[in-house]
Write an enzyme that holds these catalytic residues in place. Structure first.
Site, PDB file in Angstrom:
ATOM      1  N   ALA A   1       1.022  -1.156  -0.063  1.00 47.51           N
ATOM      2  CA  ALA A   1      -0.126  -0.063   0.033  1.00 47.51           C
ATOM      3  C   ALA A   1       0.890   1.382  -0.019  1.00 47.51           C
ATOM      4  O   ALA A   1       0.340   2.239  -0.469  1.00 47.51           O
ATOM      5  CB  ALA A   1      -0.886   0.025   1.186  1.00 47.51           C
ATOM      6  N   THR A   2       2.179   1.318   0.609  1.00 51.81           N
ATOM      7  CA  THR A   2       2.840   2.304   0.720  1.00 51.81           C
ATOM      8  C   THR A   2       3.259   2.713  -0.992  1.00 51.81           C
ATOM      9  O   THR A   2       3.024   3.715  -1.274  1.00 51.81           O
ATOM     10  CB  THR A   2       4.178   2.239   1.419  1.00 51.81           C
TER      11      THR A   2
ATOM     12  N   ASN B   1      -6.633   3.575  10.209  1.00 59.43           N
ATOM     13  CA  ASN B   1      -5.909   2.370  10.634  1.00 59.43           C
ATOM     14  C   ASN B   1      -5.752   2.327  12.084  1.00 59.43           C
ATOM     15  O   ASN B   1      -5.724   1.061  12.809  1.00 59.43           O
ATOM     16  CB  ASN B   1      -4.422   2.261  10.101  1.00 59.43           C
TER      17      ASN B   1
ATOM     18  N   GLN C   1      -7.465  -0.810   5.243  1.00 60.00           N
ATOM     19  CA  GLN C   1      -7.871  -1.502   6.388  1.00 60.00           C
ATOM     20  C   GLN C   1      -9.297  -1.772   5.831  1.00 60.00           C
ATOM     21  O   GLN C   1      -9.838  -2.515   6.829  1.00 60.00           O
ATOM     22  CB  GLN C   1      -7.867  -0.430   7.645  1.00 60.00           C
TER      23      GLN C   1
ATOM     24  N   HIS D   1      -0.784  -8.083   2.989  1.00 53.77           N
ATOM     25  CA  HIS D   1      -0.847  -8.530   4.216  1.00 53.77           C
ATOM     26  C   HIS D   1      -1.701  -7.983   5.394  1.00 53.77           C
ATOM     27  O   HIS D   1      -1.725  -8.387   6.478  1.00 53.77           O
ATOM     28  CB  HIS D   1       0.671  -8.332   4.681  1.00 53.77           C
TER      29      HIS D   1
ATOM     30  N   THR E   1       9.970  -7.218 -12.979  1.00 57.61           N
ATOM     31  CA  THR E   1       9.378  -8.502 -13.020  1.00 57.61           C
ATOM     32  C   THR E   1       8.169  -8.729 -11.923  1.00 57.61           C
ATOM     33  O   THR E   1       8.673  -8.449 -10.897  1.00 57.61           O
ATOM     34  CB  THR E   1      10.449  -9.526 -12.895  1.00 57.61           C
TER      35      THR E   1
ATOM     36  N   CYS F   1       3.811   2.990  13.793  1.00 61.44           N
ATOM     37  CA  CYS F   1       4.921   3.561  12.939  1.00 61.44           C
ATOM     38  C   CYS F   1       5.619   4.485  13.908  1.00 61.44           C
ATOM     39  O   CYS F   1       6.810   4.615  13.633  1.00 61.44           O
ATOM     40  CB  CYS F   1       4.490   4.195  11.851  1.00 61.44           C
TER      41      CYS F   1
HETATM   42  C1  LIG Z   1      -0.648  -0.630   6.653  1.00 58.46           C
HETATM   43  C2  LIG Z   1      -0.940   0.312   5.934  1.00 58.46           C
HETATM   44  C3  LIG Z   1      -0.235   0.885   4.952  1.00 58.46           C
HETATM   45  C4  LIG Z   1       0.881   0.350   4.552  1.00 58.46           C
HETATM   46  O1  LIG Z   1       0.880  -0.640   3.927  1.00 58.46           O
HETATM   47  P1  LIG Z   1       2.310  -1.637   3.317  1.00 58.46           P
HETATM   48  O2  LIG Z   1       1.530  -2.567   2.554  1.00 58.46           O
HETATM   49  O3  LIG Z   1       3.037  -1.904   4.486  1.00 58.46           O
HETATM   50  O4  LIG Z   1       3.030  -0.640   2.703  1.00 58.46           O
HETATM   51  C5  LIG Z   1      -0.730   2.010   4.434  1.00 58.46           C
HETATM   52  N1  LIG Z   1      -2.054   2.440   4.661  1.00 58.46           N
HETATM   53  C6  LIG Z   1      -2.763   2.144   5.706  1.00 58.46           C
HETATM   54  C7  LIG Z   1      -3.984   2.735   6.000  1.00 58.46           C
HETATM   55  C8  LIG Z   1      -2.264   1.002   6.384  1.00 58.46           C
HETATM   56  O5  LIG Z   1      -3.039   0.533   7.472  1.00 58.46           O
END
Ligand SMILES: *Cc1c(COP(=O)(O)O)cnc(C)c1O
Length: 406
Positions: free
Chosen positions: A75-76, A155, A183, A205, A244, A330
């Site tokens: 997600a980042t 989150n 989330q 994840h 890839t 974080c």
């Molecule tokens: C966990 C989270 C992210 C980051 O996700 P990653 O896959 O670890 O980069 C971004 N936004 C929210 C709201 C999250 O809870």
């Protein structure tokens, strides 16, 4: 069933991978190890088939078409691609962005970088319920606004923004809407069409898939959204994300998406009941406990509770066989109170001593019973030691007390 310690109640940080997901992934580490872009042999075809299947699974989970899914590392990266990619692509239309102060750092930081590069940003502030409304967005949109970026669910709090209503506002004003739905996706029904979302970030994840693999939904019709790539080379993923493909990871995200689609409504009902039990059990015995965020507009598996007059770190130590998060994961290395809780207008006292309980597929009722008991007993113990609590009990308004030098 006997409880396994430690108890995992930190599902908003990450979820354990479902063993059924690992089973689907395994062949792609072993026999089907091909490169999904190898067009000339069976190894490549097998890998490509796995990726195509996963693309369809993820698209189905969010009501998209498979062609609208771009694989990323999580997600980042998805947030970075959506925000920077759209800001750069549409810079000639305008340089104004809208977001909110209690977004995840993976949205805040890319937007702050754009701000340094000359973009103007309106930072919306939630009410004390933690929610951003469509009306706030409507009022903030200008002629030069190119992108609104607001998370679907928070989150730390589990609070839910008015995404479909915000989507409708953005559509009516011809402004793109990105949502960090990390989330939300896999836990709650998602329909990018009905919600008017143009860009959506998620990661495997957080919904029982593998780490290091996620996706960005990029709308292709009404309107066709174009993005400037962050990573060039090879032109994979329609040129938006070269490199890839992580075939086993992608297959795992797809499998996890399919399981969520089938099971999320049962999970939500079960976890919603456990959340109510946890909240009722704690607040019935601890008058001072405060549930943060909107009372009902929250994810079924997340609750964030403040224990004023109790030192957050001491409470965490006292309940260390329960894996929870206090403040933001974080920034939890620092003792700064959570910026998300402060965004709701909570004083440092409430923001300092809050705990997020995040339940998931593996959470049992026995674990919740144990957690209620453990938290209540230890908060009571810490209150007995708290000079602040003693003053409150004696009827002293601690907000009027002069604390001396700061
Ligand atoms: C966990 C989270 C992210 C980051 O996700 P990653 O896959 O670890 O980069 C971004 N936004 C929210 C709201 C999250 O809870």
């Amino acid at each position: 069933m006997a409880i396994q310690f430690p108890i995992y109640l930190d599902h908003n940080s990450t979820t354990p991978m479902d063993p059924r997901v690992l089973e689907e992934m395994t062949p792609f580490f072993l026999n089907d190890f091909g490169n999904a872009s190898s067009r000339n042999h069976a190894f490549g075809w097998a890998a490509e088939k796995g990726v195509d299947n996963a693309r369809a699974q993820v698209a189905s989970l969010i009501g998209a078409s498979p062609k609208e899914i771009v694989w990323t590392s999580g997600a980042t990266e998805s947030n970075n691609l959506a925000i920077k990619g759209a800001a750069e692509m549409y810079a000639s239309k305008g340089k104004h962005l809208i977001s909110a102060i209690h977004e995840h750092k993976a949205v805040l930081d890319p937007i702050k970088r754009l701000q340094k590069q000359g973009y103007e940003v309106t930072w919306l502030e939630p009410g004390e319920d933690g929610i951003i409304t469509a009306e706030q967005v409507q009022d903030a949109i200008r002629d030069d606004t190119v992108l609104v970026s607001l998370m679907w669910a928070n989150n730390e709090l589990g609070t839910i923004n008015q995404i479909p209503e915000i989507g409708a506002v953005c559509k009516s004003k011809d402004v793109l809407l990105h949502t960090d739905a990390t989330q939300w996706v896999g836990k709650m029904p998602t329909d990018v069409e009905a919600a008017g979302v143009d860009l959506l970030s998620a990661t495997g994840h957080k919904f029982y898939g593998p780490k290091g693999c996620g996706f960005l939904y990029v709308r292709r019709r009404r309107p066709r959204v174009r993005l400037t790539a962050l990573i060039d080379g090879g032109g994979h993923e329609r040129g938006m994300r070269s490199g890839t493909l992580n075939v086993p990871g992608i297959v795992g995200v797809g499998a996890a998406a399919a399981l969520c689609e089938a099971e999320m409504s049962d999970d939500a009902i079960r976890l919603g009941k456990l959340k109510k039990k946890l909240e009722d059990g704690i607040t019935a015995k601890l008058d001072m406990a405060v549930i943060n965020g909107h009372p009902t507009e929250r994810l079924p598996h997340t609750t964030n509770i403040s224990f004023p007059y109790v030192e957050g770190e001491s409470l965490m130590m006292a309940i260390k066989e329960i894996a929870v998060s206090s403040g933001s994961a974080c920034t939890s290395a620092s003792l700064e109170p959570s910026y998300v809780l402060k965004a709701l207008g909570l004083g440092d006292e409430l923001a300092h001593s809050s705990i997020r309980f995040g339940m998931g597929r593996i959470t049992t009722e026995e674990e919740i019973d144990y957690t209620i008991d453990k938290v209540v007993t230890n908060v009571q113990k810490l209150l007995d030691l708290s000079p602040l609590w003693e003053m409150v009990q004696e009827g002293i308004d601690i907000n009027t007390v002069e604390w001396g030098a700061h």
